[in-house]
Design an enzyme around this catalytic site. Structure first.
Site, PDB file in Angstrom:
ATOM      1  N   GLU A   1      50.609  -3.411  21.244  1.00  0.00           N
ATOM      2  CA  GLU A   1      51.924  -3.668  21.267  1.00  0.00           C
ATOM      3  C   GLU A   1      52.048  -2.258  21.223  1.00  0.00           C
ATOM      4  O   GLU A   1      53.653  -1.284  22.317  1.00  0.00           O
ATOM      5  CB  GLU A   1      53.226  -4.978  20.072  1.00  0.00           C
ATOM      6  CG  GLU A   1      52.819  -6.060  20.477  1.00  0.00           C
ATOM      7  CD  GLU A   1      51.906  -6.866  19.802  1.00  0.00           C
ATOM      8  OE1 GLU A   1      51.471  -8.434  20.001  1.00  0.00           O
ATOM      9  OE2 GLU A   1      50.733  -5.730  19.189  1.00  0.00           O
TER      10      GLU A   1
ATOM     11  N   PRO B   1      34.796  -3.068  18.799  1.00  0.00           N
ATOM     12  CA  PRO B   1      35.310  -3.886  17.923  1.00  0.00           C
ATOM     13  C   PRO B   1      36.992  -4.156  18.865  1.00  0.00           C
ATOM     14  O   PRO B   1      37.535  -2.815  18.740  1.00  0.00           O
ATOM     15  CB  PRO B   1      34.873  -4.069  16.729  1.00  0.00           C
ATOM     16  CG  PRO B   1      33.952  -3.474  17.541  1.00  0.00           C
ATOM     17  CD  PRO B   1      34.099  -2.536  18.219  1.00  0.00           C
TER      18      PRO B   1
ATOM     19  N   MET C   1      39.461   4.901  16.237  1.00  0.00           N
ATOM     20  CA  MET C   1      40.322   3.966  16.907  1.00  0.00           C
ATOM     21  C   MET C   1      40.797   4.840  17.833  1.00  0.00           C
ATOM     22  O   MET C   1      40.253   6.415  16.981  1.00  0.00           O
ATOM     23  CB  MET C   1      41.379   4.132  15.676  1.00  0.00           C
ATOM     24  CG  MET C   1      40.731   2.636  14.569  1.00  0.00           C
ATOM     25  SD  MET C   1      39.883   1.576  15.787  1.00  0.00           S
ATOM     26  CE  MET C   1      41.880   0.492  15.882  1.00  0.00           C
ATOM     27  N   GLY C   2      41.524   5.051  18.939  1.00  0.00           N
ATOM     28  CA  GLY C   2      41.997   6.126  19.845  1.00  0.00           C
ATOM     29  C   GLY C   2      41.526   6.265  20.680  1.00  0.00           C
ATOM     30  O   GLY C   2      42.191   7.236  21.510  1.00  0.00           O
ATOM     31  N   GLU C   3      40.770   6.218  20.822  1.00  0.00           N
ATOM     32  CA  GLU C   3      39.290   6.545  22.087  1.00  0.00           C
ATOM     33  C   GLU C   3      39.045   5.191  23.073  1.00  0.00           C
ATOM     34  O   GLU C   3      38.066   5.748  24.065  1.00  0.00           O
ATOM     35  CB  GLU C   3      37.636   6.866  20.857  1.00  0.00           C
ATOM     36  CG  GLU C   3      38.128   8.147  20.395  1.00  0.00           C
ATOM     37  CD  GLU C   3      36.810   8.977  20.244  1.00  0.00           C
ATOM     38  OE1 GLU C   3      36.336   9.649  20.847  1.00  0.00           O
ATOM     39  OE2 GLU C   3      35.798   7.665  19.762  1.00  0.00           O
TER      40      GLU C   3
ATOM     41  N   PRO D   1      44.311  -6.138  30.237  1.00  0.00           N
ATOM     42  CA  PRO D   1      43.180  -5.674  31.646  1.00  0.00           C
ATOM     43  C   PRO D   1      43.689  -4.796  32.732  1.00  0.00           C
ATOM     44  O   PRO D   1      42.604  -4.128  33.651  1.00  0.00           O
ATOM     45  CB  PRO D   1      42.938  -7.028  32.672  1.00  0.00           C
ATOM     46  CG  PRO D   1      44.136  -7.253  32.450  1.00  0.00           C
ATOM     47  CD  PRO D   1      45.109  -7.347  31.159  1.00  0.00           C
TER      48      PRO D   1
END
Length: 422
Positions: free
Chosen positions: A60, A268, A308-310, A336
């Site tokens: 979100e 993940p 995270m964030g990549e 997607p």
């Protein structure tokens, strides 16, 4: 009456909810931090009249990012408050916006907590991303005459059946919404059938089609490929959940036999799964490497993205992308659009109910394939990795679908500006 009963039940279960939060903190310490915010105590006091955006978690937050950025550019003097419910959502907010927005956890859905929160931040409007409806939250907004927009809204057939079973809660919640900006007419009709006044439904499309790929994203992807071996084929499993990584690991030997040198990139969804996924690869006697471990040796078969964030950079480095959340019953799938926006051949499993309309549009355009079983997924992965022409054609069709559906962010901004002026 129904909401009062809901409040009573919620109050009785609150100790269990808090205990569960603490339990989850074993794997992710973030759940044990800033707990006071969940009871409505604020660490920040923004100026009154700001825009409050509730984005429950990572997906979100990513969906909200583009319209929040544009709103801040157009309204530099209006504070923006973003609430979420998970530490990963909080981390995503900090990564994207830094100190430019106020971030807090959404309080538990009890009147005293929610009212305290609203009185302290005094927002001009609330934008809820997708379908995160809480009875006391919406009742408190109505009590404070706070306009509420349900943005990028979706309502699957399954969710509609669930809401229909509780009409005494559902109808008042829907009547508390000022505008429901739905992704497509079918979902909009479901909201109306559940009790939303017809005039409050607007079809704006999905804001996720307005995704912006950073200028250096493809460059970063090339750099990653250079670390792994520029000529190695790469298959990515994006936003994976429990059992999904294991499924791909189980078929990896067959995939590698058909596609020599294949690197399986596992991304993940949640950080607490980095270690279990790594162990799952090791237990199958596969050579595994984690992103945070530095340089990659030539014999690595499995690469775990434990940061995270990549996500976009990782997907930019892949040849074929499999969307997670879709390979087990009840998963619902994940967005997607990002791999499509990167021009990547994309596959998704049988359970993608949360993105049905988007998946249908992509598959109808030949930009995505739905794999009903693991064996079908294996066959499609091998086909695409062996056929660069088909792979590139699928990617280009995905790009075209994304470009043709842009514009939802602009429509949403108009709706929000109108409500803030009232």
């Amino acid at each position: 009456m129904a909401r009062h009963l809901y409040t009573l039940i919620y109050s009785l279960f609150l100790p269990i909810i808090v205990a569960r939060l603490w339990w989850r903190g074993r794997a992710n310490p973030g759940y044990r931090q800033r707990i006071a915010e969940r009871f409505g105590f604020l660490p920040h006091r923004p100026r009154p009249g700001g825009l409050w955006v509730h984005a429950v978690s990572v997906g979100e937050t990513l969906a909200a990012a583009q319209f929040v950025k544009q709103f801040m550019e157009q309204n530099p003097n209006t504070p923006v408050i973003i609430t979420s419910t998970t530490p990963t959502g909080s981390e995503q907010v900090k990564r994207i916006f830094g100190e430019r927005v106020f971030h807090m956890y959404l309080p538990y859905d009890l009147p005293s907590f929610i009212n305290r929160f609203i009185k302290n931040i005094q927002p001009g409007a609330l934008v809820i991303i997708e379908t995160e409806l809480w009875p006391n939250l919406l009742a408190s907004c109505a009590k404070h005459d706070l306009p509420v927009v349900l943005a990028n809204a979706r309502m699957s057939e399954k969710s509609a059946r669930g809401y229909a079973k509780l009409p005494a809660l559902t109808r008042p919640m829907l009547h508390s919404l000022s505008v429901v900006a739905v992704q497509n007419p079918t979902d909009g009709q479901r909201f109306i059938e559940l009790g939303l006044p017809t005039g409050r439904m607007k079809v704006t499309g999905s804001v996720k089609f307005d995704v912006t790929v950073p200028e250096d994203c493809h460059k970063q992807g090339v750099a990653l490929r250079g670390q792994w071996g520029a000529d190695r084929p790469v298959l990515a499993l994006a936003s994976s959940h429990p059992t999904e990584d294991e499924q791909l690991l189980d078929i990896y030997p067959a995939l590698e036999k058909a596609i020599p040198g294949l690197l399986l990139l596992l991304i993940p969804r949640h950080p607490e799964r980095f270690e279990p996924v790594t162990n799952a690869a090791r237990s199958r006697h596969l050579h595994v490497h984690r992103r945070t471990n530095g340089n990659v040796s030539d014999d690595i078969q499995i690469y775990v993205a434990d940061t995270m964030g990549e996500m976009l950079n990782m997907l930019a480095a892949a040849d074929v992308v499999v969307m997670g959340g879709s390979l087990y019953p009840g998963g619902g799938g994940h967005n997607p659009i990002e791999p499509a926006a990167l021009g990547k051949a994309t596959l998704i499993g049988a359970d993608h109910i949360n993105f049905t309309s988007i998946v249908n549009e992509l598959t109808d355009a030949g930009a995505m394939a739905v794999c009903e079983s693991l064996s079908a997924l294996q066959e499609e992965v091998i086909r695409l990795l062996k056929d660069s022409t088909a792979r590139e054609a699928m990617g280009q069709k995905g790009l075209a679908v994304v470009e043709n559906n842009r514009g939802a962010v602009g429509q949403l901004l108009k709706l929000i500006r109108a409500l803030l002026r009232k």
